[in-house]
Design a protein around this motif. Sequence first.
Motif, short mmCIF file in Angstrom:
data_model
loop_
_atom_site.label_atom_id
_atom_site.label_comp_id
_atom_site.label_asym_id
_atom_site.label_seq_id
_atom_site.Cartn_x
_atom_site.Cartn_y
_atom_site.Cartn_z
N THR A 12 28.98 41.50 45.78
CA THR A 12 27.76 41.04 46.44
C THR A 12 27.18 39.83 45.71
N GLN A 13 26.05 39.41 46.25
CA GLN A 13 25.29 38.33 45.66
C GLN A 13 23.82 38.65 45.91
N PRO A 14 22.92 38.30 44.99
CA PRO A 14 21.50 38.57 45.23
C PRO A 14 21.01 37.90 46.51
N ASN A 15 20.11 38.57 47.19
CA ASN A 15 19.47 38.06 48.41
C ASN A 15 20.44 37.85 49.56
N CYS A 16 21.50 38.62 49.62
CA CYS A 16 22.48 38.51 50.70
C CYS A 16 22.21 39.62 51.72
N PRO A 17 21.72 39.29 52.91
CA PRO A 17 21.40 40.33 53.88
C PRO A 17 22.63 41.10 54.36
N TYR A 18 23.78 40.45 54.46
CA TYR A 18 24.98 41.16 54.92
C TYR A 18 25.51 42.11 53.84
N CYS A 19 25.26 41.77 52.58
CA CYS A 19 25.63 42.68 51.49
C CYS A 19 24.78 43.95 51.57
N VAL A 20 23.50 43.77 51.80
CA VAL A 20 22.58 44.91 51.93
C VAL A 20 23.00 45.78 53.10
N LYS A 21 23.31 45.16 54.24
CA LYS A 21 23.72 45.92 55.43
C LYS A 21 25.03 46.69 55.19
N ALA A 22 26.00 46.03 54.55
CA ALA A 22 27.29 46.69 54.29
C ALA A 22 27.10 47.88 53.37
N LYS A 23 26.31 47.72 52.32
CA LYS A 23 26.08 48.83 51.39
C LYS A 23 25.31 49.96 52.07
N ALA A 24 24.40 49.63 52.97
CA ALA A 24 23.66 50.66 53.71
C ALA A 24 24.59 51.48 54.60
N ILE A 25 25.56 50.81 55.22
CA ILE A 25 26.55 51.52 56.05
C ILE A 25 27.36 52.48 55.19
N LEU A 26 27.83 51.99 54.05
CA LEU A 26 28.63 52.83 53.16
C LEU A 26 27.79 53.99 52.60
N ASP A 27 26.54 53.70 52.26
CA ASP A 27 25.66 54.75 51.75
C ASP A 27 25.43 55.83 52.81
N ALA A 28 25.21 55.42 54.06
CA ALA A 28 24.98 56.37 55.15
C ALA A 28 26.20 57.26 55.38
N ARG A 29 27.37 56.75 55.10
CA ARG A 29 28.61 57.52 55.26
C ARG A 29 28.93 58.35 54.02
N GLY A 30 28.14 58.19 52.97
CA GLY A 30 28.38 58.93 51.74
C GLY A 30 29.53 58.39 50.92
N THR A 31 29.90 57.15 51.14
CA THR A 31 31.01 56.52 50.41
C THR A 31 30.54 56.08 49.04
N GLU A 32 31.24 56.52 48.01
CA GLU A 32 30.94 56.07 46.66
C GLU A 32 31.69 54.76 46.41
N TYR A 33 31.02 53.82 45.77
CA TYR A 33 31.63 52.52 45.51
C TYR A 33 30.97 51.89 44.30
N THR A 34 31.65 50.91 43.74
CA THR A 34 31.11 50.10 42.65
C THR A 34 30.65 48.78 43.23
N THR A 35 29.50 48.34 42.78
CA THR A 35 28.97 47.04 43.19
C THR A 35 29.10 46.07 42.03
N LEU A 36 29.69 44.92 42.29
CA LEU A 36 29.73 43.83 41.31
C LEU A 36 28.98 42.65 41.90
N VAL A 37 28.05 42.08 41.13
CA VAL A 37 27.21 40.99 41.60
C VAL A 37 27.76 39.67 41.05
N LEU A 38 28.00 38.73 41.97
CA LEU A 38 28.47 37.41 41.55
C LEU A 38 27.42 36.75 40.66
N GLY A 39 27.90 36.13 39.59
CA GLY A 39 27.02 35.45 38.67
C GLY A 39 26.45 36.36 37.59
N GLN A 40 26.55 37.67 37.80
CA GLN A 40 26.08 38.62 36.78
C GLN A 40 27.25 39.43 36.23
N ASP A 41 27.97 40.10 37.12
CA ASP A 41 29.09 40.95 36.72
C ASP A 41 30.43 40.25 36.87
#
Length: 97
Positions: A12-41
């Motif tokens: 992902t990247q900070p302030n990315c609306p599509y990143c937020v939406k994608a993670k919300a979909i995965l969260d709603a499905r109960g999918t565990e995942y690792t998030t790496l942020v560009l520029g930080q991780d």
Amino acid sequence: MSLHQYNNLVITQPNCPYCVKAKAILDARGTEYTTLVLGQDLEKEAMITFIEEVARVTVNTVPQIILDGQYIGGHDDLVAKLDREEIEDDSFSDFEL
């Protein structure tokens, strides 16, 4: 850091609306995942190289999603994949022999 170690990954990247939406979909499905942020991780060049290795495509946008070790793509690709799975699951639900 080897990105190949992650079975479920969302880049992902900070302030990315599509990143937020994608993670919300995965969260709603109960999918565990690792998030790496560009520029930080992760640096953008490392993401581009990794996606080229696993999917043989060149990308420069986020999110980039890997599920069950398979390259999915971005938000729209995730939605399309889940829609296909839903259709496949329902295709024969009312079919009787």
